[in-house]
Design a protein around this motif. Sequence first.
Motif, PDB file in Angstrom:
ATOM      1  N   ASP A  15      -1.226  -5.218  17.761  1.00  0.00           N
ATOM      2  CA  ASP A  15      -1.239  -6.159  16.458  1.00  0.00           C
ATOM      3  C   ASP A  15      -2.341  -5.234  15.661  1.00  0.00           C
ATOM      4  N   GLY A  16      -2.334  -4.969  14.505  1.00  0.00           N
ATOM      5  CA  GLY A  16      -3.507  -4.727  13.681  1.00  0.00           C
ATOM      6  C   GLY A  16      -3.730  -3.246  13.603  1.00  0.00           C
ATOM      7  N   TRP A  17      -2.802  -2.444  14.131  1.00  0.00           N
ATOM      8  CA  TRP A  17      -3.127  -1.040  14.257  1.00  0.00           C
ATOM      9  C   TRP A  17      -2.469  -0.144  12.869  1.00  0.00           C
ATOM     10  N   ALA A  23       7.691  -0.485   0.770  1.00  0.00           N
ATOM     11  CA  ALA A  23       8.983   0.443   0.662  1.00  0.00           C
ATOM     12  C   ALA A  23       9.295   0.610   2.197  1.00  0.00           C
ATOM     13  N   GLY A  24       8.536  -0.167   3.251  1.00  0.00           N
ATOM     14  CA  GLY A  24       8.781  -0.208   4.545  1.00  0.00           C
ATOM     15  C   GLY A  24       8.127   1.013   5.360  1.00  0.00           C
ATOM     16  N   ARG A  25       7.404   1.735   4.953  1.00  0.00           N
ATOM     17  CA  ARG A  25       6.685   2.968   5.193  1.00  0.00           C
ATOM     18  C   ARG A  25       5.388   2.210   5.906  1.00  0.00           C
ATOM     19  N   PRO A  26       4.989   2.898   7.093  1.00  0.00           N
ATOM     20  CA  PRO A  26       4.037   2.483   7.878  1.00  0.00           C
ATOM     21  C   PRO A  26       2.540   3.202   7.345  1.00  0.00           C
ATOM     22  N   HIS A  27       1.427   2.323   7.304  1.00  0.00           N
ATOM     23  CA  HIS A  27       0.378   2.889   7.061  1.00  0.00           C
ATOM     24  C   HIS A  27      -0.681   2.526   8.360  1.00  0.00           C
ATOM     25  N   LEU A  28      -1.510   3.458   8.921  1.00  0.00           N
ATOM     26  CA  LEU A  28      -2.395   3.039   9.792  1.00  0.00           C
ATOM     27  C   LEU A  28      -3.432   2.290   9.106  1.00  0.00           C
ATOM     28  N   LEU A  29      -4.138   1.252   9.983  1.00  0.00           N
ATOM     29  CA  LEU A  29      -5.398   0.313   9.166  1.00  0.00           C
ATOM     30  C   LEU A  29      -6.484   0.987   9.967  1.00  0.00           C
ATOM     31  N   ALA A  30      -7.488   0.943   9.110  1.00  0.00           N
ATOM     32  CA  ALA A  30      -8.831   1.067   9.613  1.00  0.00           C
ATOM     33  C   ALA A  30      -9.854   0.297   9.270  1.00  0.00           C
ATOM     34  N   GLY A  31     -10.965   0.099   9.814  1.00  0.00           N
ATOM     35  CA  GLY A  31     -12.243  -0.502   9.470  1.00  0.00           C
ATOM     36  C   GLY A  31     -12.862   0.440   8.573  1.00  0.00           C
ATOM     37  N   THR A  38     -17.644   5.075   5.979  1.00  0.00           N
ATOM     38  CA  THR A  38     -17.093   5.537   7.134  1.00  0.00           C
ATOM     39  C   THR A  38     -16.018   4.992   7.785  1.00  0.00           C
ATOM     40  N   TYR A  39     -14.919   5.602   8.079  1.00  0.00           N
ATOM     41  CA  TYR A  39     -13.650   4.996   8.692  1.00  0.00           C
ATOM     42  C   TYR A  39     -13.869   5.237  10.143  1.00  0.00           C
ATOM     43  N   VAL A  40     -13.365   4.047  11.023  1.00  0.00           N
ATOM     44  CA  VAL A  40     -13.020   3.860  12.181  1.00  0.00           C
ATOM     45  C   VAL A  40     -11.738   3.335  12.694  1.00  0.00           C
ATOM     46  N   PHE A  41     -10.877   3.949  13.492  1.00  0.00           N
ATOM     47  CA  PHE A  41      -9.580   3.864  13.959  1.00  0.00           C
ATOM     48  C   PHE A  41      -9.746   3.919  15.395  1.00  0.00           C
ATOM     49  N   PRO A  42      -9.140   2.904  16.238  1.00  0.00           N
ATOM     50  CA  PRO A  42      -8.440   1.457  15.892  1.00  0.00           C
ATOM     51  C   PRO A  42      -9.473   0.718  14.957  1.00  0.00           C
ATOM     52  N   PRO A  43      -8.944  -0.161  14.415  1.00  0.00           N
ATOM     53  CA  PRO A  43      -9.937  -0.697  13.394  1.00  0.00           C
ATOM     54  C   PRO A  43     -10.339  -1.677  14.036  1.00  0.00           C
ATOM     55  N   ARG A  44     -11.880  -2.059  13.464  1.00  0.00           N
ATOM     56  CA  ARG A  44     -12.687  -3.202  13.818  1.00  0.00           C
ATOM     57  C   ARG A  44     -13.389  -3.771  12.578  1.00  0.00           C
ATOM     58  N   ASP A  57     -20.851  -4.535   8.460  1.00  0.00           N
ATOM     59  CA  ASP A  57     -19.465  -5.070   7.973  1.00  0.00           C
ATOM     60  C   ASP A  57     -18.431  -3.903   7.646  1.00  0.00           C
ATOM     61  N   LEU A  58     -17.102  -3.808   8.199  1.00  0.00           N
ATOM     62  CA  LEU A  58     -16.221  -3.226   8.068  1.00  0.00           C
ATOM     63  C   LEU A  58     -15.010  -3.845   7.420  1.00  0.00           C
ATOM     64  N   GLU A  59     -14.441  -3.414   6.245  1.00  0.00           N
ATOM     65  CA  GLU A  59     -13.320  -3.770   5.620  1.00  0.00           C
ATOM     66  C   GLU A  59     -12.017  -3.095   6.171  1.00  0.00           C
ATOM     67  N   GLN A  60     -10.890  -3.952   6.331  1.00  0.00           N
ATOM     68  CA  GLN A  60      -9.609  -3.349   6.694  1.00  0.00           C
ATOM     69  C   GLN A  60      -8.905  -2.778   5.325  1.00  0.00           C
ATOM     70  N   VAL A  61      -8.515  -1.259   5.774  1.00  0.00           N
ATOM     71  CA  VAL A  61      -8.226  -0.680   4.661  1.00  0.00           C
ATOM     72  C   VAL A  61      -6.895   0.387   5.268  1.00  0.00           C
ATOM     73  N   ALA A  62      -5.890   0.565   4.476  1.00  0.00           N
ATOM     74  CA  ALA A  62      -4.621   1.539   4.641  1.00  0.00           C
ATOM     75  C   ALA A  62      -5.173   2.758   4.780  1.00  0.00           C
ATOM     76  N   MET A  63      -4.829   3.727   5.652  1.00  0.00           N
ATOM     77  CA  MET A  63      -5.202   5.146   5.294  1.00  0.00           C
ATOM     78  C   MET A  63      -4.198   5.990   5.127  1.00  0.00           C
ATOM     79  N   SER A  64      -4.164   7.066   4.808  1.00  0.00           N
ATOM     80  CA  SER A  64      -3.303   8.183   4.355  1.00  0.00           C
ATOM     81  C   SER A  64      -2.001   8.313   5.389  1.00  0.00           C
ATOM     82  N   ARG A  65      -0.866   8.678   4.736  1.00  0.00           N
ATOM     83  CA  ARG A  65       0.166   8.632   5.767  1.00  0.00           C
ATOM     84  C   ARG A  65       0.466  10.086   6.147  1.00  0.00           C
TER      85      ARG A  65
END
Length: 150
Positions: A15-17, A23-31, A38-44, A57-65
């Motif tokens: 969960d949470g990755w 539209a049903g397309r996946p997006h990776l989630l990052a901190g 700075t981005y970090v994956f897997p998210p935290r 503090d890291l906010e959860q965001v969707a990354m490029s597909r």
Amino acid sequence: MPGTTDAQAPLPAIDGWFALDDAGRPHLLAGKCTTCGTYVFPPRSTNCPNPACDGDDLEQVAMSRRGTLWSYTENQYAPPPPYPAPDPFEPFAVAAVELADEGIIVLGKVVEGTLAADLRVGMEMELTTMPLYTDEDGFVRTVHAWRIAS
């Protein structure tokens, strides 16, 4: 996806990755660090990985597909337990894809049917999902994966 009671509906293996857009397309989630970006994956949600930043503090965001194939390999051996592996085992490709907008490289399996011989460094890759295993309750568990962009 989560919250469904249909045992045939796919659920994330972790969960949470990734999440699906409207539209049903996946997006990776990052901190994403709220101090330096700075981005970090897997998210935290805490502890910026940038050694030059003291942000916490890291906010959860969707990354490029889409991204560029940075490197790849082919896994020729089944992973050891407790990791799920099909029987009989089939080799699979693993890709390291650079997401230029985020400045991060993300590893992932390449969709079934794509071997390392099909891949070339620099080619465009697109995020998708694929089944990893079926759990003891009959739910298909999915993971993020890469495919050659069309």
